[in-house]
Motif scaffolding. Structure first.
Motif, PDB file in Angstrom:
ATOM      1  N   PRO A 205      -0.787 -40.063  30.879  1.00 15.95           N
ATOM      2  CA  PRO A 205      -0.561 -38.984  29.916  1.00 15.95           C
ATOM      3  C   PRO A 205      -0.419 -39.454  28.482  1.00 15.95           C
ATOM      4  O   PRO A 205      -0.785 -38.721  27.550  1.00 15.95           O
ATOM      5  CB  PRO A 205       0.732 -38.335  30.421  1.00 15.95           C
ATOM      6  N   ASP A 206       0.109 -40.650  28.265  1.00 13.48           N
ATOM      7  CA  ASP A 206       0.317 -41.111  26.892  1.00 13.48           C
ATOM      8  C   ASP A 206      -0.971 -41.536  26.208  1.00 13.48           C
ATOM      9  O   ASP A 206      -1.173 -41.250  25.025  1.00 13.48           O
ATOM     10  CB  ASP A 206       1.312 -42.275  26.865  1.00 13.48           C
ATOM     11  N   PHE A 207      -1.848 -42.223  26.937  1.00 17.97           N
ATOM     12  CA  PHE A 207      -3.029 -42.776  26.283  1.00 17.97           C
ATOM     13  C   PHE A 207      -4.350 -42.257  26.849  1.00 17.97           C
ATOM     14  O   PHE A 207      -5.254 -41.905  26.105  1.00 17.97           O
ATOM     15  CB  PHE A 207      -2.993 -44.316  26.336  1.00 17.97           C
ATOM     16  N   LEU A 289       2.496 -36.107  16.487  1.00 11.65           N
ATOM     17  CA  LEU A 289       2.245 -37.101  17.533  1.00 11.65           C
ATOM     18  C   LEU A 289       2.530 -38.508  17.040  1.00 11.65           C
ATOM     19  O   LEU A 289       2.954 -39.375  17.813  1.00 11.65           O
ATOM     20  CB  LEU A 289       0.815 -36.973  18.042  1.00 11.65           C
ATOM     21  N   ALA A 290       2.314 -38.758  15.747  1.00 13.54           N
ATOM     22  CA  ALA A 290       2.662 -40.064  15.180  1.00 13.54           C
ATOM     23  C   ALA A 290       4.178 -40.274  15.215  1.00 13.54           C
ATOM     24  O   ALA A 290       4.671 -41.362  15.570  1.00 13.54           O
ATOM     25  CB  ALA A 290       2.137 -40.166  13.756  1.00 13.54           C
ATOM     26  N   GLU A 291       4.941 -39.232  14.875  1.00 14.49           N
ATOM     27  CA  GLU A 291       6.405 -39.317  14.921  1.00 14.49           C
ATOM     28  C   GLU A 291       6.884 -39.545  16.358  1.00 14.49           C
ATOM     29  O   GLU A 291       7.768 -40.376  16.604  1.00 14.49           O
ATOM     30  CB  GLU A 291       7.018 -38.023  14.379  1.00 14.49           C
ATOM     31  N   LYS A 292       6.306 -38.817  17.298  1.00 15.56           N
ATOM     32  CA  LYS A 292       6.691 -38.955  18.703  1.00 15.56           C
ATOM     33  C   LYS A 292       6.377 -40.351  19.217  1.00 15.56           C
ATOM     34  O   LYS A 292       7.163 -40.939  19.969  1.00 15.56           O
ATOM     35  CB  LYS A 292       5.969 -37.903  19.535  1.00 15.56           C
ATOM     36  N   SER A 293       5.253 -40.888  18.815  1.00 15.05           N
ATOM     37  CA  SER A 293       4.858 -42.230  19.243  1.00 15.05           C
ATOM     38  C   SER A 293       5.865 -43.267  18.757  1.00 15.05           C
ATOM     39  O   SER A 293       6.247 -44.190  19.496  1.00 15.05           O
ATOM     40  CB  SER A 293       3.453 -42.552  18.723  1.00 15.05           C
ATOM     41  N   ARG A 294       6.309 -43.142  17.503  1.00 15.13           N
ATOM     42  CA  ARG A 294       7.307 -44.080  16.966  1.00 15.13           C
ATOM     43  C   ARG A 294       8.625 -43.949  17.723  1.00 15.13           C
ATOM     44  O   ARG A 294       9.273 -44.957  18.042  1.00 15.13           O
ATOM     45  CB  ARG A 294       7.525 -43.816  15.480  1.00 15.13           C
ATOM     46  N   GLN A 295       9.026 -42.711  18.043  1.00 15.96           N
ATOM     47  CA  GLN A 295      10.262 -42.500  18.800  1.00 15.96           C
ATOM     48  C   GLN A 295      10.195 -43.156  20.174  1.00 15.96           C
ATOM     49  O   GLN A 295      11.214 -43.610  20.709  1.00 15.96           O
ATOM     50  CB  GLN A 295      10.526 -41.007  18.958  1.00 15.96           C
ATOM     51  N   GLN A 296       9.002 -43.221  20.742  1.00 16.52           N
ATOM     52  CA  GLN A 296       8.822 -43.810  22.070  1.00 16.52           C
ATOM     53  C   GLN A 296       8.615 -45.321  22.010  1.00 16.52           C
ATOM     54  O   GLN A 296       8.419 -45.957  23.039  1.00 16.52           O
ATOM     55  CB  GLN A 296       7.639 -43.139  22.765  1.00 16.52           C
ATOM     56  N   GLY A 297       8.659 -45.874  20.814  1.00 15.76           N
ATOM     57  CA  GLY A 297       8.585 -47.323  20.658  1.00 15.76           C
ATOM     58  C   GLY A 297       7.203 -47.891  20.482  1.00 15.76           C
ATOM     59  O   GLY A 297       7.021 -49.119  20.449  1.00 15.76           O
ATOM     60  N   TYR A 298       6.174 -47.033  20.341  1.00 16.11           N
ATOM     61  CA  TYR A 298       4.822 -47.527  20.110  1.00 16.11           C
ATOM     62  C   TYR A 298       4.640 -47.905  18.638  1.00 16.11           C
ATOM     63  O   TYR A 298       5.225 -47.278  17.745  1.00 16.11           O
ATOM     64  CB  TYR A 298       3.787 -46.467  20.504  1.00 16.11           C
ATOM     65  N   THR A 299       3.828 -48.905  18.393  1.00 15.26           N
ATOM     66  CA  THR A 299       3.611 -49.351  17.014  1.00 15.26           C
ATOM     67  C   THR A 299       2.606 -48.487  16.265  1.00 15.26           C
ATOM     68  O   THR A 299       2.553 -48.512  15.036  1.00 15.26           O
ATOM     69  CB  THR A 299       3.125 -50.814  16.997  1.00 15.26           C
ATOM     70  N   GLY A 300       1.807 -47.748  17.001  1.00 20.15           N
ATOM     71  CA  GLY A 300       0.843 -46.838  16.396  1.00 20.15           C
ATOM     72  C   GLY A 300       0.844 -45.520  17.134  1.00 20.15           C
ATOM     73  O   GLY A 300       1.495 -45.364  18.171  1.00 20.15           O
ATOM     74  N   GLY A 347       4.767 -26.955  29.835  1.00 21.20           N
ATOM     75  CA  GLY A 347       5.380 -27.389  28.591  1.00 21.20           C
ATOM     76  C   GLY A 347       4.556 -28.463  27.916  1.00 21.20           C
ATOM     77  O   GLY A 347       3.572 -28.951  28.468  1.00 21.20           O
ATOM     78  N   ALA A 348       4.979 -28.820  26.704  1.00 17.60           N
ATOM     79  CA  ALA A 348       4.323 -29.882  25.936  1.00 17.60           C
ATOM     80  C   ALA A 348       5.394 -30.885  25.544  1.00 17.60           C
ATOM     81  O   ALA A 348       6.036 -30.746  24.489  1.00 17.60           O
ATOM     82  CB  ALA A 348       3.636 -29.291  24.706  1.00 17.60           C
ATOM     83  N   PRO A 349       5.636 -31.904  26.387  1.00 15.78           N
ATOM     84  CA  PRO A 349       6.721 -32.857  26.122  1.00 15.78           C
ATOM     85  C   PRO A 349       6.609 -33.550  24.769  1.00 15.78           C
ATOM     86  O   PRO A 349       7.633 -33.775  24.112  1.00 15.78           O
ATOM     87  CB  PRO A 349       6.592 -33.849  27.285  1.00 15.78           C
ATOM     88  N   ASP A 350       5.400 -33.882  24.349  1.00 14.46           N
ATOM     89  CA  ASP A 350       5.239 -34.570  23.064  1.00 14.46           C
ATOM     90  C   ASP A 350       5.610 -33.687  21.880  1.00 14.46           C
ATOM     91  O   ASP A 350       5.869 -34.181  20.782  1.00 14.46           O
ATOM     92  CB  ASP A 350       3.798 -35.062  22.903  1.00 14.46           C
ATOM     93  N   LEU A 351       5.626 -32.382  22.101  1.00 10.44           N
ATOM     94  CA  LEU A 351       5.973 -31.451  21.025  1.00 10.44           C
ATOM     95  C   LEU A 351       7.345 -30.819  21.236  1.00 10.44           C
ATOM     96  O   LEU A 351       7.799 -30.037  20.396  1.00 10.44           O
ATOM     97  CB  LEU A 351       4.915 -30.337  20.947  1.00 10.44           C
TER      98      LEU A 351
END
Length: 500
Positions: A205-207, A289-300, A347-351
């Protein structure tokens, strides 16, 4: 004194009648898709698709443990399908080409003579009946050979798909004037990779879902550019893609922001890059989605960015807006600590958005679908608001049941109510809707729901080796609407008396 009253009454009836007439040139059709109807999964030199492999290797993933190995047997019964299209009076029949049947190894260096002849015969037979073929190049059935190389998560697939499209345009472009590149990328990207309930059965789901999404957009654009540069001048056809849109509305007056975001994740991913003036991903969605990615610890960001060159490749690659529409959802921001259900239906977990339905929306047999006819009109207006005064082609709309009853009054009512909304959209909102497609012409294989879900205007007896087709009341109703080019048809409750 009675004569003038009759004349006045007749005039009033005439005005009412005209309000129910569709505009001149408006087209009616019905649709199917290759894996869902053809069968003949290993006939001749056809290779395996991801759905062949998925259903064979994971029968537990299908509600009735069935496969599309035979389906409606349209590979052998295609002449009956053409007869049905003619019986309905269709202006067009939308079907898809199986990539594996035309290019068995997935690449353009080998074209199957059997596959080439099958689709050529079908196209010619439709044209002989005065029915326009509307052809979809991709409807979920990727060659397994390409899946083994990464499938829709491999960026090279845009080139592979472009080569496949070039072969199809070369073979059939002289007779096919309306093309759909890909069907419902949200289903084979976000539904498939977010849940694993569809082939290829990979959960990422993430990538995976967003990698697939970008590559699907690029693949569509490659195919459109090939047609535009190499075939348009000669054949004068039109090309677009078919997007599945759900209507989203705020659960209450405070939830518009959440609603707009989820609409962009569902629809905007596959429309904004193609149809908007600015191109690229919807800006607010890209930011979120960029903000959510940073919250999840991804660098991009998990959402792969478009280069400027890719934006220019994709932007404007359409000749009309292709819309599949079935149902609606409400949207609201999740409360603190509330678990958000899985994307994309709950639902939309990323949002951090929760989705639901209203109690007055009539449920259909499947828990995915609720009837809310006005949502179609609202959705059509949304497209116009977002992307301007564009031709909109409704490419799927239909009702699902779980029984094979031929007296399908719920389906009749569904078509009547939704077609009324189409007319309102055209006549009162000024939306340029140019055609309407019933899903589906015949009962077929409904992916993870197997043969349980029935959408057909015609019922198919899947216990019969010949897969006999019989018209439902909805077929009679739809044929009448087409013939009269109007919703002013006789009482629909009398239709079954005429059928049997």
């Amino acid at each position: 004194m009675w004569l003038p009253k009759i004349l006045v009454f007749s005039a009033l009836v005439g005005v009412a009648c005209c309000k129910q007439n569709f505009p001149p040139g408006f087209k009616f059709g019905a649709a199917t898709a290759a894996y869902q109807v053809e069968g003949a999964w290993n006939v001749s030199d056809k290779s395996e698709s991801i759905w062949d492999v998925f259903t064979h290797d994971h029968p537990e993933a299908i509600i009735d443990r069935s496969t599309g190995d035979v389906a409606c047997d349209s590979y052998h019964q295609w002449q009956r399908d053409v007869e049905i299209a003619s019986e309905l009076g269709l202006h067009f029949y939308r079907f898809s080409i199986a990539w594996t049947r035309l290019l068995p190894n997935g690449f353009s260096n080998y074209v199957s003579e059997d596959g080439k002849e099958y689709y050529s015969n079908l196209i010619d037979a439709l044209l002989e009946k005065g029915i326009e073929p509307v052809v979809t190049l991709y409807h979920f059935d990727l060659p397994q050979s390409l899946q083994n190389l990464g499938g829709w998560t491999n960026p090279l697939i845009a080139n592979w798909f472009g080569e496949y499209a070039r072969v199809a345009f070369s073979l059939y472009g002289d007779r096919v004037k309306t093309w759909l590149t890909i069907n419902e990328p949200i289903v084979y990207c976000q539904v498939s990779y977010s849940t694993g309930i569809h082939a290829p059965g990979i959960v990422s789901p993430d990538f995976g879902s967003l990698m697939c999404s970008k590559n699907a957009v690029l693949a569509h654009a490659k195919a459109w550019r090939i047609y535009d540069e190499e075939f348009r001048q000669k054949y004068q056809g039109k090309v677009s893609l078919a997007n599945l849109l759900f209507w989203f509305e705020p659960e209450d007056e405070n939830e518009q922001e959440a609603t707009d975001l989820v609409q962009q994740l569902w629809s905007g991913v596959y429309t904004h890059p193609i149809f908007s003036k600015d191109g690229g991903w919807p800006p607010e969605l890209e930011k979120k989605l960029a903000e959510k990615s940073r919250q999840q610890g991804y660098t991009g960001s998990k959402l792969p960015p478009f280069t400027q060159e890719e934006k220019e490749l994709v932007g404007g690659t359409y000749d009309f807006f292709g819309l599949n529409f079935y149902t609606a959802r409400t949207a609201r921001k999740a409360q603190a600590g509330e678990k958000v259900g899985p994307w994309p239906f709950i639902g939309a977990p990323d949002l951090d958005v929760v989705m639901s339905v209203r109690p007055d929306w009539k449920p259909q047999a499947s828990q995915l679908f609720f009837s809310y006819p006005r949502a179609l009109r609202l959705q059509l207006s949304w497209v116009k608001q977002q992307y301007g005064d564009i031709d909109i082609f409704i490419l799927e709309n239909g009702f699902v049941g779980y029984d094979a009853d031929l007296n399908d009054q719920d389906r009749v009512n569904f078509y009547r109510d939704h077609l009324e909304q189409v007319l309102l959209s055209i006549k009162e909102d000024g939306v340029k809707v140019v055609g309407y497609t019933a899903w589906s012409m015949i009962d077929n294989y409904e992916w993870s729901d197997g043969y349980r879900s029935k959408f057909g205007l015609y019922a198919v007896d899947f216990a019969d080796p010949q897969r006999a087709r019989r018209p439902r009341a909805s077929a009679q109703y739809y044929a009448r609407v087409i013939k009269q080019h109007s919703l002013d048809v006789h009482d629909t409750n009398k239709l079954t008396d005429e059928l049997y």
